[in-house]
Design an enzyme around this catalytic site. Structure first.
Site, short mmCIF file in Angstrom:
data_model
loop_
_atom_site.label_atom_id
_atom_site.label_comp_id
_atom_site.label_asym_id
_atom_site.label_seq_id
_atom_site.Cartn_x
_atom_site.Cartn_y
_atom_site.Cartn_z
N ASP A 34 1.00 -1.39 0.40
CA ASP A 34 -0.01 0.23 0.14
C ASP A 34 1.34 1.40 -0.04
OD1 ASP A 34 -1.94 2.33 1.14
OD2 ASP A 34 -3.13 0.23 1.63
N ILE A 35 0.61 2.42 -0.90
CA ILE A 35 1.68 3.04 -0.92
C ILE A 35 1.10 4.51 0.03
CG2 ILE A 35 2.13 2.84 -3.54
CD1 ILE A 35 -0.18 4.99 -4.46
N VAL A 99 -11.50 1.56 -3.15
CA VAL A 99 -10.93 1.10 -4.66
C VAL A 99 -11.42 -0.24 -4.77
CG1 VAL A 99 -8.84 0.09 -6.16
CG2 VAL A 99 -8.55 2.32 -3.96
N HIS A 103 -10.02 -5.97 -2.82
CA HIS A 103 -8.36 -6.24 -1.50
C HIS A 103 -8.33 -6.48 0.32
CE1 HIS A 103 -9.48 -2.23 -1.93
NE2 HIS A 103 -9.42 -1.94 -0.95
N MET A 104 -7.27 -7.45 0.03
CA MET A 104 -7.71 -7.16 2.03
C MET A 104 -6.20 -7.04 2.08
SD MET A 104 -8.44 -9.97 4.01
CE MET A 104 -9.34 -11.14 3.45
N HIS A 105 -6.58 -5.84 2.91
CA HIS A 105 -5.19 -5.34 4.10
C HIS A 105 -4.60 -6.36 4.72
CE1 HIS A 105 -7.27 -1.28 2.92
NE2 HIS A 105 -8.23 -1.81 2.69
P1 5GP Z 1 -9.97 0.58 0.48
O1 5GP Z 1 -10.22 1.76 1.48
O2 5GP Z 1 -10.93 -0.04 -1.15
O3 5GP Z 1 -10.21 -0.67 1.28
O4 5GP Z 1 -8.62 1.26 0.51
C1 5GP Z 1 -7.93 0.98 -0.27
C2 5GP Z 1 -6.08 1.64 -0.39
O5 5GP Z 1 -6.11 1.54 -1.61
C3 5GP Z 1 -5.67 2.34 0.87
O6 5GP Z 1 -5.03 2.01 2.18
C4 5GP Z 1 -4.88 3.54 0.12
O7 5GP Z 1 -3.77 3.68 0.70
C5 5GP Z 1 -4.61 2.62 -1.32
N1 5GP Z 1 -3.94 2.67 -2.62
C6 5GP Z 1 -4.82 3.82 -3.44
N2 5GP Z 1 -4.05 3.59 -4.29
C7 5GP Z 1 -3.20 3.26 -4.27
C8 5GP Z 1 -2.60 3.64 -5.61
O8 5GP Z 1 -2.29 3.49 -6.38
N3 5GP Z 1 -1.73 2.34 -5.72
C9 5GP Z 1 -1.29 1.09 -4.60
N4 5GP Z 1 -0.89 0.44 -4.41
N5 5GP Z 1 -2.27 1.63 -2.94
C10 5GP Z 1 -3.26 2.01 -3.56
#
Ligand code: 5GP
Length: 142
Positions: A34-35, A99, A103-105
């Site tokens: 995650d960036i 996004v 995805h799994m964090h």
């Molecule tokens: P969500 O809230 O959808 O579960 O989390 C989306 C995650 O994607 C966030 O932790 C965010 O930091 C990460 N993220 C957003 N844009 C990018 C990207 O362009 N590349 C990467 N590697 N992570 C991203």
């Protein structure tokens, strides 16, 4: 529910149209850093199959994500000398999803250290490169 959008950022990463710090890949799943990490080593594990979130993913595809998440979690514990791991998966805006490709964090945790809030800051490229190297090395030994 809203249909899967193939132009989401993680679909572009899967197609090689957008860069990522890749740490793990198999036939069914991809993992990259995650960036905007909430902890050092915060990794995202995604299915190669298109799925918006937990509400539309095929059970077998989610099983592949679970398997890869377990692999990454065990390696991350070692790579970051962590005391524990937090897994999170958000579905739909009301669930915290930003996004829309499932995805799994996978977040390495240390005793007494709280998670940063989501999207607090973009991590330095050098730090992400170093963390990817550490995690890839641990995954090779997994
Ligand atoms: P969500 O809230 O959808 O579960 O989390 C989306 C995650 O994607 C966030 O932790 C965010 O930091 C990460 N993220 C957003 N844009 C990018 C990207 O362009 N590349 C990467 N590697 N992570 C991203």
């Amino acid at each position: 529910m809203t249909a899967y959008d193939p132009n989401n950022i993680f679909a572009k990463i899967l197609r090689g149209e957008f860069p990522c710090y890749k740490v793990y890949e198999d036939d069914h799943a991809l993992a990259f850093l995650d960036i905007m990490p909430r902890t050092p080593g915060h990794t995202l594990v995604i299915p190669k199959a298109p799925a918006r979130n937990i509400l539309d993913i095929e059970p077998e595809d989610f099983a592949h994500v679970a398997r890869a998440s377990r692999t990454v979690a065990r390696a991350a514990l070692q790579a970051f000398k962590a005391d524990g791991i937090t897994l999170q998966q958000f579905s739909e805006p009301a669930g915290g999803q930003v996004v829309f490709h499932l995805h799994m964090h996978v977040m390495p945790r240390h005793d007494g250290i709280a998670l940063l809030p989501p999207a607090s800051r973009k991590e330095d490229a050098k730090v992400l490169e170093d963390n990817a190297t550490r995690l890839i090395a641990a995954l090779k030994g997994a």
